[in-house]
Design an enzyme around this catalytic site. Structure first.
Site, mmCIF file in Angstrom:
data_model
loop_
_atom_site.group_PDB
_atom_site.id
_atom_site.type_symbol
_atom_site.label_atom_id
_atom_site.label_comp_id
_atom_site.label_asym_id
_atom_site.label_seq_id
_atom_site.Cartn_x
_atom_site.Cartn_y
_atom_site.Cartn_z
ATOM 1 N N GLU A 131 0.873 -1.177 0.000
ATOM 2 C CA GLU A 131 0.000 0.000 0.000
ATOM 3 C C GLU A 131 0.907 1.223 0.000
ATOM 4 O O GLU A 131 1.499 1.567 1.030
ATOM 5 C CB GLU A 131 -0.918 -0.022 1.227
ATOM 6 N N CYS B 266 -2.307 9.562 2.525
ATOM 7 C CA CYS B 266 -1.938 8.988 1.224
ATOM 8 C C CYS B 266 -3.018 9.184 0.167
ATOM 9 O O CYS B 266 -2.727 9.122 -1.026
ATOM 10 C CB CYS B 266 -1.610 7.502 1.381
#
Length: 465
Positions: free
Chosen positions: A215, A249
């Protein structure tokens, strides 16, 4: 690290595997029990967790609870409700030429899983994958980020007190510890962090053929056209950009605004920032701080790459960077190439959607893409252009809190997904028990082969499916 600590960490994956082998795949009841124990910890240590998050990131209590603790509590509730259904075996029987085949497919845990967390949401991004791993029937070793030390130490204390190390164990340490762990014989590695470190983790895991879920991040584009402008839309964008001082993010990285609404959008952005954080955001209790000195230096350097329309102040000692809006950025500037991951928002005008998409200024494989518009054809055009696993329309950030939606990247933003059922599937694999009941045996399948048998095979081929 002492020799005893080194030996303990090196042998822990094998001990977890032995524990799994001796007991078999954990029952659904046991998995729920582990998850509910984790939920109890989150509830009982809520205040301590929020204090640790404030220590590491200056994170307001509201943001700590809403974006870290609440989403984990909701995830546990959702998983516990559905895990029995997800784990239900699927059976089937089929008639083939001369025999009946029967098989039963079920999900099986990988075994011992390593989870390497990130510093920007050090509770959520460390424990969310652990929820999926537990749901999948695995035992875990968790490595929180050393860049959020207060949270890492607290997680180590509360998790290791509640669980035996053969089931769930938290390890703290620096990059050397992380390197030791990624070279240990885990059955799966889950990593959240930067693209550069993700490549290193994947390369290390490849030496042992250990599967990896990455990720990572990316420059999430956000577009607002002339039909999408409103005060409410600007508030959404500003909230999502400056949440956690921009260290998210999936935050909007760069805002592209139709030229016809460019100036009024900039005015509305300034008004929203002032409404949220006041004219002196360094005094606001609702605005966080940059996590590390190194990251502060990187983000602060972006401010000089454009005209400061709003903000621009920073304080190195307190790792404070005010909510900053930049315009008139020169093409090729680093801020247009690198993920910002901080409270600096470039705002760039455009004239035509198709021209913007073909310009190469948007990262197609970012974690997500945002568009604010009422024009269905433009929304569809943007969705088809982006490779991101999620596209959010007239909203930012919110999709990541839903257990119904898989969260993950593609290309430079990573691979693999989790949350909800996607997490259960990510941390387990399909195992099939296959059996046949023969009524007629086709002797021609055995060597030595012959032209006659080949002709027979071609005639009956369609009945072999």
């Amino acid at each position: 690290m002492t020799d005893n600590e080194y030996h303990f960490l090196k042998t822990l994956p094998e001990r977890q595997k032995e524990e799994l082998f001796s007991m078999g795949s954990p029952s659904i009841e046991m998995r729920k029990k582990q998850l509910l124990k984790l939920k109890t910890i989150l509830l009982e240590r809520e205040e301590d967790l929020m204090k640790a998050l404030y220590s590491d990131l200056g994170k307001p209590s509201f943001e700590s609870f809403s974006s870290e603790i609440a989403v984990l509590l909701n995830e546990i509730d959702y998983v516990c409700k559905h895990i029995a259904t997800w784990n239900r075996p699927e059976g089937s029987r089929h008639l083939r030429l001369g025999y009946v085949e029967a098989f039963k497919k079920k999900r099986h845990p990988y075994g011992s899983v390593l989870i390497v967390g990130s510093w920007n949401y050090p509770v959520q991004l460390t424990l969310m994958p652990a929820i999926g791993a537990i749901a999948g029937g695995n035992f875990c070793v968790i490595k929180p980020s050393e860049h959020a030390p207060a949270t890492a130490e607290l997680l180590k204390e509360i998790i290791n007190q509640a669980f035996p190390p053969e089931q769930l164990y938290v390890v703290t340490g620096n990059a050397q510890t992380a390197s030791l762990l990624t070279s240990a014989p885990f059955d799966l590695i889950f990593f959240t962090g930067s693209e550069q470190t993700g490549k290193a983790v994947a390369a290390q895991a490849a030496k042992q053929l250990t599967p990896v879920i990455l990720e990572l991040g990316g420059k999430n584009p956000c577009i607002i056209d002339e039909t999408g402008f409103s005060t409410a839309a600007i508030k959404e964008i500003i909230w999502g950009k400056f949440l956690n001082a921009g260290q998210t993010c999936i935050a909007p990285d760069t805002l592209f605004v139709h030229h016809s609404i460019y100036e009024k959008t900039l005015d509305e952005i300034s008004a929203s920032i002032s409404a949220f954080y006041g004219d002196q955001p360094e005094a606001s209790g609702d605005y966080g701080r940059i996590c590390t000195d190194a990251h502060f230096q990187k983000v602060a350097a972006f401010i000089g790459q454009g005209h400061v329309r709003h903000g621009g102040a920073y304080d190195r000692k307190n790792r404070f960077i005010s909510p900053t809006v930049l315009t008139d950025i020169k093409p090729g500037s680093p801020i247009l190439q690198e993920e910002i991951f901080g409270p600096v928002l470039p705002v760039i005008p455009y004239t035509d959607m198709r021209t913007l998409l073909s310009s190469g200024n948007l990262q197609r494989d970012a974690l997500t893409g945002y568009i604010f518009s009422k024009n269905k054809s433009r929304i569809q055009l943007f969705s088809e252009y982006m490779r991101s696993p999620t596209i959010s329309v007239n909203q930012v950030i919110q999709h990541a809190a839903s257990p119904h939606i898989a969260f993950g990247g593609v290309g430079r933003s990573g691979y693999g997904a989790y949350h909800g059922k996607a997490g259960f599937l990510a941390f387990s694999y399909e195992k099939t028990d296959y059996q046949t009941y023969h009524y007629l045996r086709f002797q021609g399948k055995f060597p030595p082969y012959s032209d006659r048998n080949m002709k027979a095979l071609k005639k009956v081929r369609r009945w072999l499916l």
